[in-house]
Design an enzyme around this catalytic site. Sequence first.
Site, PDB file in Angstrom:
ATOM      1  N   ASN A  27     -32.659 -48.564  60.899  1.00  0.00           N
ATOM      2  CA  ASN A  27     -32.237 -49.622  59.975  1.00  0.00           C
ATOM      3  C   ASN A  27     -31.810 -49.109  58.597  1.00  0.00           C
ATOM      4  O   ASN A  27     -30.935 -49.685  57.969  1.00  0.00           O
ATOM      5  CB  ASN A  27     -33.302 -50.711  59.872  1.00  0.00           C
ATOM      6  CG  ASN A  27     -34.653 -50.193  59.484  1.00  0.00           C
ATOM      7  OD1 ASN A  27     -35.039 -49.085  59.842  1.00  0.00           O
ATOM      8  ND2 ASN A  27     -35.388 -50.989  58.744  1.00  0.00           N
ATOM      9  N   GLY A  56     -40.777 -46.315  63.022  1.00  0.00           N
ATOM     10  CA  GLY A  56     -40.229 -47.131  64.105  1.00  0.00           C
ATOM     11  C   GLY A  56     -41.169 -48.258  64.502  1.00  0.00           C
ATOM     12  O   GLY A  56     -42.006 -48.699  63.707  1.00  0.00           O
ATOM     13  N   SER A  57     -41.028 -48.671  65.739  1.00  0.00           N
ATOM     14  CA  SER A  57     -41.746 -49.861  66.197  1.00  0.00           C
ATOM     15  C   SER A  57     -43.180 -49.540  66.614  1.00  0.00           C
ATOM     16  O   SER A  57     -43.520 -48.382  66.890  1.00  0.00           O
ATOM     17  CB  SER A  57     -40.995 -50.461  67.386  1.00  0.00           C
ATOM     18  OG  SER A  57     -40.965 -49.515  68.431  1.00  0.00           O
ATOM     19  N   GLU A  85     -45.109 -44.832  60.450  1.00  0.00           N
ATOM     20  CA  GLU A  85     -44.583 -45.890  59.573  1.00  0.00           C
ATOM     21  C   GLU A  85     -44.041 -46.970  60.489  1.00  0.00           C
ATOM     22  O   GLU A  85     -42.939 -46.846  61.022  1.00  0.00           O
ATOM     23  CB  GLU A  85     -43.475 -45.318  58.671  1.00  0.00           C
ATOM     24  CG  GLU A  85     -43.938 -44.250  57.695  1.00  0.00           C
ATOM     25  CD  GLU A  85     -44.648 -44.831  56.471  1.00  0.00           C
ATOM     26  OE1 GLU A  85     -44.469 -46.028  56.189  1.00  0.00           O
ATOM     27  OE2 GLU A  85     -45.381 -44.085  55.810  1.00  0.00           O
ATOM     28  N   CYS A 105     -37.848 -53.238  57.317  1.00  0.00           N
ATOM     29  CA  CYS A 105     -39.241 -53.317  57.782  1.00  0.00           C
ATOM     30  C   CYS A 105     -40.128 -54.095  56.824  1.00  0.00           C
ATOM     31  O   CYS A 105     -41.100 -54.701  57.247  1.00  0.00           O
ATOM     32  CB  CYS A 105     -39.799 -51.915  57.996  1.00  0.00           C
ATOM     33  SG  CYS A 105     -39.678 -50.897  56.523  1.00  0.00           S
ATOM     34  N   GLU A 125     -42.252 -59.532  65.238  1.00  0.00           N
ATOM     35  CA  GLU A 125     -41.499 -59.213  64.026  1.00  0.00           C
ATOM     36  C   GLU A 125     -40.038 -59.642  64.241  1.00  0.00           C
ATOM     37  O   GLU A 125     -39.471 -59.389  65.307  1.00  0.00           O
ATOM     38  CB  GLU A 125     -41.565 -57.685  63.806  1.00  0.00           C
ATOM     39  CG  GLU A 125     -40.797 -57.207  62.613  1.00  0.00           C
ATOM     40  CD  GLU A 125     -40.838 -55.670  62.482  1.00  0.00           C
ATOM     41  OE1 GLU A 125     -41.358 -54.996  63.387  1.00  0.00           O
ATOM     42  OE2 GLU A 125     -40.335 -55.176  61.472  1.00  0.00           O
TER      43      GLU A 125
HETATM   44  P1  NAD Z   1     -37.926 -47.642  67.683  1.00  0.00           P
HETATM   45  O1  NAD Z   1     -39.400 -47.512  67.780  1.00  0.00           O
HETATM   46  O2  NAD Z   1     -37.194 -48.267  68.801  1.00  0.00           O
HETATM   47  O3  NAD Z   1     -37.245 -46.205  67.476  1.00  0.00           O
HETATM   48  C1  NAD Z   1     -37.672 -45.295  66.495  1.00  0.00           C
HETATM   49  C2  NAD Z   1     -37.413 -43.869  66.972  1.00  0.00           C
HETATM   50  O4  NAD Z   1     -38.148 -43.623  68.147  1.00  0.00           O
HETATM   51  C3  NAD Z   1     -35.954 -43.571  67.287  1.00  0.00           C
HETATM   52  O5  NAD Z   1     -35.637 -42.297  66.753  1.00  0.00           O
HETATM   53  C4  NAD Z   1     -35.911 -43.549  68.802  1.00  0.00           C
HETATM   54  O6  NAD Z   1     -34.982 -42.656  69.319  1.00  0.00           O
HETATM   55  C5  NAD Z   1     -37.318 -43.103  69.191  1.00  0.00           C
HETATM   56  N1  NAD Z   1     -37.773 -43.685  70.452  1.00  0.00           N
HETATM   57  C6  NAD Z   1     -37.485 -44.921  70.939  1.00  0.00           C
HETATM   58  N2  NAD Z   1     -38.114 -45.106  72.124  1.00  0.00           N
HETATM   59  C7  NAD Z   1     -38.819 -43.974  72.375  1.00  0.00           C
HETATM   60  C8  NAD Z   1     -39.665 -43.557  73.441  1.00  0.00           C
HETATM   61  N3  NAD Z   1     -39.907 -44.336  74.480  1.00  0.00           N
HETATM   62  N4  NAD Z   1     -40.212 -42.318  73.375  1.00  0.00           N
HETATM   63  C9  NAD Z   1     -39.968 -41.509  72.325  1.00  0.00           C
HETATM   64  N5  NAD Z   1     -39.169 -41.861  71.289  1.00  0.00           N
HETATM   65  C10 NAD Z   1     -38.594 -43.069  71.312  1.00  0.00           C
HETATM   66  O7  NAD Z   1     -37.687 -48.397  66.297  1.00  0.00           O
HETATM   67  P2  NAD Z   1     -36.324 -48.871  65.665  1.00  0.00           P
HETATM   68  O8  NAD Z   1     -35.738 -49.946  66.512  1.00  0.00           O
HETATM   69  O9  NAD Z   1     -35.479 -47.707  65.304  1.00  0.00           O
HETATM   70  O10 NAD Z   1     -36.844 -49.502  64.294  1.00  0.00           O
HETATM   71  C11 NAD Z   1     -37.348 -50.793  64.233  1.00  0.00           C
HETATM   72  C12 NAD Z   1     -38.836 -50.809  63.978  1.00  0.00           C
HETATM   73  O11 NAD Z   1     -39.199 -49.836  63.022  1.00  0.00           O
HETATM   74  C13 NAD Z   1     -39.315 -52.121  63.415  1.00  0.00           C
HETATM   75  O12 NAD Z   1     -40.542 -52.469  64.003  1.00  0.00           O
HETATM   76  C14 NAD Z   1     -39.517 -51.826  61.941  1.00  0.00           C
HETATM   77  O13 NAD Z   1     -40.428 -52.656  61.291  1.00  0.00           O
HETATM   78  C15 NAD Z   1     -39.989 -50.424  61.989  1.00  0.00           C
HETATM   79  N6  NAD Z   1     -39.697 -49.753  60.741  1.00  0.00           N
HETATM   80  C16 NAD Z   1     -40.732 -49.355  59.955  1.00  0.00           C
HETATM   81  C17 NAD Z   1     -40.459 -48.758  58.755  1.00  0.00           C
HETATM   82  C18 NAD Z   1     -41.556 -48.280  57.851  1.00  0.00           C
HETATM   83  O14 NAD Z   1     -41.227 -47.578  56.913  1.00  0.00           O
HETATM   84  N7  NAD Z   1     -42.794 -48.627  58.077  1.00  0.00           N
HETATM   85  C19 NAD Z   1     -39.141 -48.547  58.358  1.00  0.00           C
HETATM   86  C20 NAD Z   1     -38.125 -48.964  59.197  1.00  0.00           C
HETATM   87  C21 NAD Z   1     -38.399 -49.559  60.395  1.00  0.00           C
END
Ligand code: NAD
Length: 454
Positions: free
Chosen positions: A114, A187-188, A209, A243, A331
């Site tokens: 994002n 990420g998530s 995070e 996020c 979310e």
């Molecule tokens: P995501 O968890 O889908 O992906 C994040 C990363 O993980 C990517 O680099 C992706 O390639 C990798 N990934 C995805 N699936 C995986 C798997 N099965 N095994 C290993 N790696 C995998 O998250 P997203 O869609 O990129 O981001 C959205 C989420 O991130 C939301 O929940 C948001 O709140 C959170 N977020 C948190 C912050 C923070 O600073 N706390 C900042 C931005 C986003």
Amino acid sequence: MNYQEVIDQQRQFFNTNATKDISFRIKELKRLKSILQKNEALLYDSIYKDFKKSEFETYTTELSIIYHEINSAISKVRKWSKKKKASTGLANLPGKSYIIPEPFGTILVIGAWNYPYQLSLCPAIAAIGAGCTVVLKPSEVPSRTADTMAKLINENFDPKVFKVIEGGVQETTELLKIKFDKIFFTGSVPVGKIIYQAAAKHLTPVTLELGGKSPAIVTKDVNIDMTAKRLVWGKFLNAGQTCIAPDYVMVESSIKDQFLSAVKKYIEKSDYNVDNQNYTQIVNDKNFDRLNDMIDQDKIYIGGNSNKEERVIPPTVLENVEFSDNVMQDEIFGPILPVLTFDSIDTAIEEVKKLSKPLSCYVFTKSSAIKKKILNEISFGGGAVNDAVMHFTEQTLPFGGVGDSGIGSYHGKYGFETFSHYKSVLQKPFLIEPNLKYAPYTPTKLKWLKRIIG
Ligand code: NAD
């Protein structure tokens, strides 16, 4: 690419102790700043192609934050990495105690999509500042920004110091089989759990995070106009794909109508439109469909007319929302703002606490009693009183979640600490050595020890 080889080379380089030299770290940070500055046009172009994010938002929410992190690391890393004195107890006198910050080693940074530049590069900056080497795996979702980061970093850095490895689930799964000295993941929540489990196999520490549903609570005594202005900005920035965006608003019933009309006024004033670059696309079809399904047509106060072809969902406000509604189950992470009401602050707090601990919480009130109550009773990563999102820009505040919204924090000094081990040392001279702790143990020695220790 043989990932193991990349990591082995980084570890070998780390073991030469070259990164312990603060001048080396500063040189690498300056290199990064100069690469980014020279290639700003390419950075803007890539992210615009990915999800039509404008130069204005890319500068204010990505590059300015990255530059701020680099500048503060460059100016403060000598101070942060200094050996720190600690006091020494009677038992160890005339010794002295101190703490040495030492870099963890070789780091894996996994970024989210994002804010693709900032969420990948700020942890990397903190890690380099702390004296670590970095493998960065940016999110594959905005593919052009990922390619651009890979190109700029891999062409300009020694891969033994900083290397970008592109890829999605398969590549990340392979990387996670290798032992790193720390993993920093953004990420998530579900993927965070996968990362944590993979790290546990190597006893690798993690910073996670993550996300969650961040509430905004608005009481009847506020400046309604300014509250709406700040919330509209925080929610619809990056089309709600933030996020720490206020996920939902709980407003005191008596001001609901005035609040909604002020929200409408600021949405209209902001002239959100991807064509005029005041607004951003939804990142992909999957997220577009997920968000569109969250919109309950019967509860739309404003917005709702999504455009699938353009991947645009206009700012959409839902009214008369209940905690049992579909939009309140996960979310949102998009431009949909559910507005709920409350009559008692205790009930509002109770409802928020039924959900997982949020990444952020925003309270809008003039009442210091309510402010204190919310800050005392709701556990959340970080937040603001009478504002939304802006706490993120304060480097003096650690940024991170709690409970389901994350483990650990970063930004400024906290980023340096995240990638450092604080090694504690007791140092003694060869002056004297009392016999008190040594065998043969006698009642007299024990009596004296009890008297000294208490
Ligand atoms: P995501 O968890 O889908 O992906 C994040 C990363 O993980 C990517 O680099 C992706 O390639 C990798 N990934 C995805 N699936 C995986 C798997 N099965 N095994 C290993 N790696 C995998 O998250 P997203 O869609 O990129 O981001 C959205 C989420 O991130 C939301 O929940 C948001 O709140 C959170 N977020 C948190 C912050 C923070 O600073 N706390 C900042 C931005 C986003």
